[in-house]
Motif scaffolding. Structure first.
Motif, PDB file in Angstrom:
ATOM      1  N   THR A  58     -25.585  25.902   1.540  1.00  0.00           N
ATOM      2  CA  THR A  58     -26.365  24.947   0.507  1.00  0.00           C
ATOM      3  C   THR A  58     -25.599  24.877  -0.680  1.00  0.00           C
ATOM      4  O   THR A  58     -25.255  24.215  -1.357  1.00  0.00           O
ATOM      5  N   ALA A  66     -22.351  23.122   0.076  1.00  0.00           N
ATOM      6  CA  ALA A  66     -22.403  21.848   0.046  1.00  0.00           C
ATOM      7  C   ALA A  66     -22.297  21.107  -1.346  1.00  0.00           C
ATOM      8  O   ALA A  66     -22.040  20.033  -1.754  1.00  0.00           O
ATOM      9  N   ARG A  67     -23.367  21.841  -2.187  1.00  0.00           N
ATOM     10  CA  ARG A  67     -23.681  21.242  -3.340  1.00  0.00           C
ATOM     11  C   ARG A  67     -22.347  21.230  -4.227  1.00  0.00           C
ATOM     12  O   ARG A  67     -22.174  20.106  -4.804  1.00  0.00           O
ATOM     13  N   ALA A 107     -20.309  18.316  -2.888  1.00  0.00           N
ATOM     14  CA  ALA A 107     -20.913  17.033  -3.357  1.00  0.00           C
ATOM     15  C   ALA A 107     -20.157  16.476  -4.932  1.00  0.00           C
ATOM     16  O   ALA A 107     -20.083  15.676  -5.310  1.00  0.00           O
ATOM     17  N   ALA A 162     -28.489  11.776  -9.716  1.00  0.00           N
ATOM     18  CA  ALA A 162     -29.168  12.405  -8.456  1.00  0.00           C
ATOM     19  C   ALA A 162     -30.432  13.475  -8.912  1.00  0.00           C
ATOM     20  O   ALA A 162     -30.236  14.089  -9.520  1.00  0.00           O
ATOM     21  N   PRO A 163     -31.458  12.760  -8.357  1.00  0.00           N
ATOM     22  CA  PRO A 163     -32.718  13.600  -8.534  1.00  0.00           C
ATOM     23  C   PRO A 163     -32.977  14.735  -7.719  1.00  0.00           C
ATOM     24  O   PRO A 163     -32.899  14.550  -6.593  1.00  0.00           O
ATOM     25  N   TYR A 164     -33.526  15.819  -8.125  1.00  0.00           N
ATOM     26  CA  TYR A 164     -33.825  16.931  -7.310  1.00  0.00           C
ATOM     27  C   TYR A 164     -34.957  17.574  -7.672  1.00  0.00           C
ATOM     28  O   TYR A 164     -35.287  17.648  -8.732  1.00  0.00           O
TER      29      TYR A 164
END
Lengths: 420, 420
Positions: B23, B26-27, B30, B211-213
């Motif tokens: 994770t 990956a972030r 991105a 980008a919403p989280y």
């Protein structure tokens, strides 16, 4: 028997969510005795999904797909699998009924894409979704790998896997032996110290698998045994359980996957009908909030105090000003006085107190992590114990709470007037 | 530019730990604009690791391996990669020095296997490990994929990836444009409502990625822009930031990855020199404990009350017995009286109160999730607001705390006597 988990979701590849579904399924496979040598993540893209299905089917007997069963345009997992298997998708009548009922009840217009959630590959067994609408499926094949289709939302996945899929996997692949497992929980010992102490036992065991897991502030052991009958498995585990308690019984506090130290302590207080309060400085309510997490605690927990400032220690729980002046607030005398004062204020059987340095700065020339925990237990004279916790501010506060619970657990265990 | 993350570790395959390393990486990918279409997990087994390296190297430009760099016999990642690349392992002198220093300082005997941690594939750039001993590596190849070797323990991985690897990846693969990003934080709006309100903005944006989280009880937006200079990127983001605030500014509470609602509220209290206390029933100290998580809060938080039992509401914060008898404890009148009583007892500027039903059982015929939150703000008459929270006991208590903080944030925002 060998299985691979494929999680389907672009959010995982972008790091927006963590792939906890694969953890859940992996643990279940380990419990079933099914080997798993690979896990894969792929996005919502039919070409790449096809490619990883192909690779996984070649190197495994069972391929488990999670995610992409929903109603939107990027939910393509079962379409892609059906195409790979060369079978059509068919509708599960019960699932379809559930979908139409939901839209009728909520007075919403059902768009066509919602039908998609009731579809599964022809020839598979559909799996009920107890927490959602998308149906799962278990597809057994004589000429390729078998496939298990599970939804992506973790609440849906966990219940469908545990309740619907696991029994079917056990029936399809299990030998007829019963698997029985038990979780033992320990506080106050590190995973490596526990492993060292148990090493001879672990090395000499064949019937029972002993697997330690380090959790936040505690360690658990999972004992698993396979035998022809459950009672035979249970007897093997009972024996190892006793051997473990002989070695590290002092740290053992309870059984079960969903148990916790606070749970055990609160249950003991309720059983013994002993009321509790607290006076908290550095933990600032975290101990009481932890008590409050146990449903039913209100029977023994009337309330308590957060006493951050020195004047408030004096005003609310009567810590004498001369103790604060002479001993300081991070001291044995203050911890005892806080516990006694809280116990007297609310007339409870038990009171726990916390005073110390959460950090990052020093207090009274003492470093962060220095904590005194006090305990006023029934009519006994209050006691206090000093701790030196490592870690940042939150770790120090959490460790203080666990140490306070453990101090109380030992006082309850030593109380010969209580029925055990 | 396309990268695959391979996490190496049997514990992941057994479900003993969750793969948070992938994770994190990956972030980061991105953010760097590097595509990632696959993630893989494989155990500590050189044959299977070789096989997945082979597959990953064929379908990607960069393969990132995490885990298996340590000193024990099952740490085989770099040996396996060196074998695949057909290069020897060489020793990083600085890492070796760090290892020998540590053993000398801790008066431990250094066994031979510890040297292994200082090795990396010849031709790679070694990467410093700020939180451990195992060195990482970045290997660029002209005739195969490139490789990045990172350690497995999450604390070591995160710092090495962010501080050592990311700049090297940006230099190796980035265009020369500056990437600038900003995190905006929102409370009181769901991710889907936020996405709906921002959709036209998101659809019409080209310069800035929005980008919403969804986080626990809140939503964040990451705005990222690429431009020739940082000031150009910043200007583009500033413009979108303003447009977002026009649409949903009511829910915006602060900036930054490590920020939180309690952080913002406590900082505002400290800046305004306003002291705070609380009287908590269902939350049982969770609000005060949350205040206590912010370092420096002791300047404005002297302490407070946990008032679970009705008598304690009366005894500690003077809730009149006739209010409890007439209105009940889950009521506007009790919430106001608790806040006022707490404020008066400790003579603070602000007091927040919580009374309601944490569940699972009903209380006073009201269902779990019914919560009244009271606020006594400076000399103003106390107010109280009712909420209906969904979820289990812990969710209801956590949501109550967030709502209490938000109520206070709005009172602070409406206070015209404070400098903003």
């Amino acid at each position: 028997m060998q299985a691979e988990i494929i999680a389907v979701g672009t959010e995982i590849l972008l790091g927006q969510i963590t792939n906890t579904n694969s953890t859940h399924i992996a643990r279940g496979l380990a419990e079933l005795g099914i080997d798993s040598y690979y896990q894969t993540v792929v996005g919502d893209n039919p070409q790449r999904l096809s490619a990883v299905i192909e690779i996984a089917a070649q190197r495994n007997d069972l391929v488990i797909l999670t995610g992409g069963l929903g109603p939107t345009a990027d939910d393509l997992t079962k379409q892609t699998l059906a195409h790979y298997l060369n079978v059509p998708l068919v509708e599960d009548a019960a699932a379809m009924q559930k979908i139409t009922d939901w839209f009728a009840k909520n007075e919403q217009v059902m768009t066509a894409n919602n039908r998609q959630q009731a579809l599964y590959p022809q020839g598979a067994q559909p799996l009920v979704n107890h927490n959602g609408m998308a149906v799962g499926a278990f597809y057994q094949s004589s000429d390729s790998a078998d496939f298990l289709l599970l939804p992506g939302p973790p609440r849906e996945l966990a219940v469908m896997f545990d309740r619907e899929a696991k029994p079917k996997l056990a029936a399809a692949y299990g030998d007829q032996a019963q698997i029985y497992s038990r979780v033992m929980r320990f506080y106050g010992i590190t995973e490596s110290a526990l492993a060292t102490k148990l090493q001879p036992l672990i090395d000499n065991q064949t019937a029972v698998t002993i697997a330690p897991y380090a959790k936040t502030n505690e360690v658990t052991l999972r004992l698993s045994a396979q035998a022809e009958t459950e009672s035979a498995a249970k007897a093997a585990i009972d024996q190892v359980d006793q051997q473990i308690k002989t070695l590290i019984g002092r740290y053992f506090y309870g059984y079960g996957d969903d148990n916790s130290l606070v749970n055990v302590v609160v249950k003991q207080l309720i059983d013994a009908n002993l009321s509790i309060t607290a006076a908290e400085s550095l933990t600032a309510g975290l101990f009481q909030s932890t008590l409050g997490s146990v449903s039913g605690v209100s029977a023994v927990f009337p309330g308590g105090f957060v006493t951050y400032a020195n004047e408030v220690k004096h005003q609310l729980v009567n810590v004498p000003q001369d103790i604060i002046d002479t001993d300081g607030v991070v001291s044995e005398a203050t911890a005892k006085a806080m516990a006694l004062g809280a116990q007297q204020q609310l007339q409870t059987d038990v009171a726990v107190s916390f005073t110390g340095v959460a950090g990052p700065d020093r207090l009274e020339r003492q470093p962060a992590g220095t904590v005194w925990i006090g305990l006023a237990y029934r009519q006994q004279a209050p006691i206090a114990q000093q701790f030196h916790f490592a870690g940042g501010r939150q770790r120090i506060r959490q460790r203080s709470v666990m140490a306070g619970l453990d101090l109380l657990r030992h006082a309850l265990a030593a109380d010969s007037t209580l029925k055990k």
